[in-house]
Motif scaffolding. Structure first.
Motif, PDB file in Angstrom:
ATOM      1  N   ALA A   7       0.559  -1.003  -0.154  1.00 49.93           N
ATOM      2  CA  ALA A   7       0.152   0.008  -0.239  1.00 49.93           C
ATOM      3  C   ALA A   7       0.461   1.562   0.018  1.00 49.93           C
ATOM      4  O   ALA A   7       2.074   1.302   0.513  1.00 49.93           O
ATOM      5  N   TYR A   8       0.238   2.190  -0.422  1.00 50.72           N
ATOM      6  CA  TYR A   8       0.643   3.670  -0.317  1.00 50.72           C
ATOM      7  C   TYR A   8       1.056   4.080   0.769  1.00 50.72           C
ATOM      8  O   TYR A   8       0.094   3.646   1.891  1.00 50.72           O
ATOM      9  N   ALA A   9       1.996   4.763   1.484  1.00 51.71           N
ATOM     10  CA  ALA A   9       1.779   5.627   2.665  1.00 51.71           C
ATOM     11  C   ALA A   9       0.241   6.462   2.729  1.00 51.71           C
ATOM     12  O   ALA A   9       0.246   6.946   1.789  1.00 51.71           O
ATOM     13  N   ASP A  10      -0.109   7.005   4.092  1.00 57.58           N
ATOM     14  CA  ASP A  10      -0.903   6.964   4.177  1.00 57.58           C
ATOM     15  C   ASP A  10      -0.791   8.407   4.045  1.00 57.58           C
ATOM     16  O   ASP A  10      -1.774   8.884   3.327  1.00 57.58           O
ATOM     17  N   GLU A  11       0.202   9.175   4.266  1.00 56.39           N
ATOM     18  CA  GLU A  11       0.870  10.462   3.775  1.00 56.39           C
ATOM     19  C   GLU A  11       0.452  10.938   2.584  1.00 56.39           C
ATOM     20  O   GLU A  11       0.739  12.308   2.361  1.00 56.39           O
ATOM     21  N   MET A  12       0.480  10.578   1.288  1.00 51.16           N
ATOM     22  CA  MET A  12       0.592  10.375   0.596  1.00 51.16           C
ATOM     23  C   MET A  12      -0.576  11.478   0.026  1.00 51.16           C
ATOM     24  O   MET A  12      -1.979  10.230   0.015  1.00 51.16           O
ATOM     25  N   PRO A  13      -0.079  12.116  -1.224  1.00 57.51           N
ATOM     26  CA  PRO A  13      -2.239  12.926  -1.448  1.00 57.51           C
ATOM     27  C   PRO A  13      -2.532  11.406  -2.394  1.00 57.51           C
ATOM     28  O   PRO A  13      -1.857  10.489  -3.147  1.00 57.51           O
ATOM     29  N   ALA A  14      -3.360  12.664  -3.028  1.00 56.29           N
ATOM     30  CA  ALA A  14      -5.120  11.206  -3.529  1.00 56.29           C
ATOM     31  C   ALA A  14      -4.029  11.867  -4.804  1.00 56.29           C
ATOM     32  O   ALA A  14      -4.021  10.477  -5.860  1.00 56.29           O
ATOM     33  N   TRP A  15      -4.040  12.292  -5.613  1.00 61.29           N
ATOM     34  CA  TRP A  15      -3.896  12.687  -6.403  1.00 61.29           C
ATOM     35  C   TRP A  15      -1.896  12.083  -6.977  1.00 61.29           C
ATOM     36  O   TRP A  15      -2.175  11.443  -7.901  1.00 61.29           O
ATOM     37  N   GLN A  16      -1.293  11.819  -5.940  1.00 62.63           N
ATOM     38  CA  GLN A  16      -0.084  11.555  -6.346  1.00 62.63           C
ATOM     39  C   GLN A  16       0.174  10.099  -6.206  1.00 62.63           C
ATOM     40  O   GLN A  16       0.644   8.630  -7.001  1.00 62.63           O
ATOM     41  N   ARG A  17      -1.445   8.887  -5.297  1.00 60.32           N
ATOM     42  CA  ARG A  17      -1.535   7.540  -5.669  1.00 60.32           C
ATOM     43  C   ARG A  17      -1.945   7.717  -7.436  1.00 60.32           C
ATOM     44  O   ARG A  17      -1.943   6.923  -7.811  1.00 60.32           O
ATOM     45  N   GLY A  18      -3.303   8.493  -7.602  1.00 63.35           N
ATOM     46  CA  GLY A  18      -4.160   8.321  -9.009  1.00 63.35           C
ATOM     47  C   GLY A  18      -2.483   8.545  -9.720  1.00 63.35           C
ATOM     48  O   GLY A  18      -2.571   7.197 -10.786  1.00 63.35           O
ATOM     49  N   ALA A  19      -1.813   9.402  -9.973  1.00 58.19           N
ATOM     50  CA  ALA A  19      -0.743   9.232 -10.801  1.00 58.19           C
ATOM     51  C   ALA A  19       0.196   7.951 -11.162  1.00 58.19           C
ATOM     52  O   ALA A  19       0.770   7.600 -11.851  1.00 58.19           O
ATOM     53  N   SER A  20       0.538   7.954  -9.665  1.00 55.81           N
ATOM     54  CA  SER A  20       0.959   6.367  -9.598  1.00 55.81           C
ATOM     55  C   SER A  20       0.861   5.650  -9.713  1.00 55.81           C
ATOM     56  O   SER A  20       1.451   4.705 -11.701  1.00 55.81           O
ATOM     57  N   HIS A  21      -0.573   5.128 -10.178  1.00 50.62           N
ATOM     58  CA  HIS A  21      -1.467   4.142 -10.492  1.00 50.62           C
ATOM     59  C   HIS A  21      -0.656   4.061 -12.076  1.00 50.62           C
ATOM     60  O   HIS A  21      -0.994   2.845 -12.500  1.00 50.62           O
ATOM     61  N   GLY A  22      -1.584   4.771 -12.337  1.00 51.63           N
ATOM     62  CA  GLY A  22      -1.441   5.150 -14.283  1.00 51.63           C
ATOM     63  C   GLY A  22      -0.649   5.531 -14.815  1.00 51.63           C
ATOM     64  O   GLY A  22      -0.352   4.725 -15.249  1.00 51.63           O
ATOM     65  N   LEU A  23       0.905   5.807 -14.077  1.00 54.52           N
ATOM     66  CA  LEU A  23       1.613   5.326 -14.974  1.00 54.52           C
ATOM     67  C   LEU A  23       2.236   4.117 -14.626  1.00 54.52           C
ATOM     68  O   LEU A  23       2.808   3.915 -15.736  1.00 54.52           O
ATOM     69  N   HIS A  24       2.190   3.390 -13.514  1.00 58.12           N
ATOM     70  CA  HIS A  24       2.858   1.943 -13.890  1.00 58.12           C
ATOM     71  C   HIS A  24       1.582   1.388 -14.901  1.00 58.12           C
ATOM     72  O   HIS A  24       1.984   0.598 -15.623  1.00 58.12           O
ATOM     73  N   TRP A  25       0.313   1.174 -14.795  1.00 63.46           N
ATOM     74  CA  TRP A  25      -0.551   0.590 -16.127  1.00 63.46           C
ATOM     75  C   TRP A  25       0.168   1.318 -17.699  1.00 63.46           C
ATOM     76  O   TRP A  25      -0.351   0.179 -17.810  1.00 63.46           O
ATOM     77  N   LEU A  26       0.811   2.381 -17.839  1.00 65.38           N
ATOM     78  CA  LEU A  26       0.825   2.673 -18.902  1.00 65.38           C
ATOM     79  C   LEU A  26       2.670   2.046 -18.865  1.00 65.38           C
ATOM     80  O   LEU A  26       2.653   2.009 -20.175  1.00 65.38           O
ATOM     81  N   LEU A  27       3.101   1.952 -18.073  1.00 62.03           N
ATOM     82  CA  LEU A  27       4.387   1.525 -18.514  1.00 62.03           C
ATOM     83  C   LEU A  27       4.135   0.269 -18.234  1.00 62.03           C
ATOM     84  O   LEU A  27       4.328  -0.778 -19.818  1.00 62.03           O
TER      85      LEU A  27
END
Length: 178
Positions: A71-91
């Motif tokens: 899981a992502y760290a609780d303190e990570m902003p939601a937009w960063q979680r979404g960006a990370s998730h999207g970037l990983h699937w694009l990769l």
């Protein structure tokens, strides 16, 4: 914060090294003028590495489908979680699209691929000069997109390491004790 599994870490770094090496070899080989033994050797190495990336990406995707990433760290902003998730699937998409476009480009040129000189890949189409030109561009631009997204991925990892100091990158480092 939890770590990725050892299998996920090994696949991540192995695929990363292969992508960087294959991309670099692709740039080098296409800059060699004419047809030389060295250029032909590099083309084969490039194709073999591309097939290997494709196979390892399939293995990695299967691993990911059956093993949830930490899981992502609780303190990570939601937009960063979404960006990370999207970037990983694009990769992931590009880890399949780039080698497949190269495979079909090679077939369109009339040169089937024999992986490491041992395993002949299926010839799904014959030479096609018109499609060859399209696939050459598709393969090139997918590679450029992959290179840009890998750069963004590395920049984000370094941001977490050097700016945020939140140990996010440590989850994927081979010898980290997170």
């Amino acid at each position: 914060m939890h770590r990725y599994t050892t299998t996920a870490i090994v696949l991540h770094w192995l695929i990363a090294l292969l992508i960087v090496g294959t991309f670099t070899l692709g740039l080098v080989m296409t800059d060699i003028p004419g047809i030389t033994p060295t250029k032909l050797k590099y083309f084969n190495w490039h194709k073999w590495a591309g097939v290997t990336v494709l196979l390892l990406a399939a293995l990695r995707l299967l691993w990911r489908l059956f093993r949830q990433p930490p899981a992502y760290a609780d303190e990570m902003p939601a937009w960063q979680r979404g960006a990370s998730h999207g970037l990983h699937w694009l990769l992931y998409v590009l880890m399949f699209a780039v080698p497949l476009s190269g495979y079909f480009y090679s077939l369109a040129t009339g040169y089937p691929i024999v992986w490491f000189g041992l395993v002949k890949l299926p010839v799904l189409m014959g030479p096609d000069p018109a499609l060859k030109l399209v696939l050459k561009d598709v393969h090139y631009w997918l590679n450029m997109l992959l290179a840009g997204l890998v750069g963004l991925h590395v920049a984000a990892a370094l941001k977490h390491l050097l700016v945020d100091r939140d140990r996010v990158m440590a989850r994927m480092l081979p010898f980290s004790k997170t």
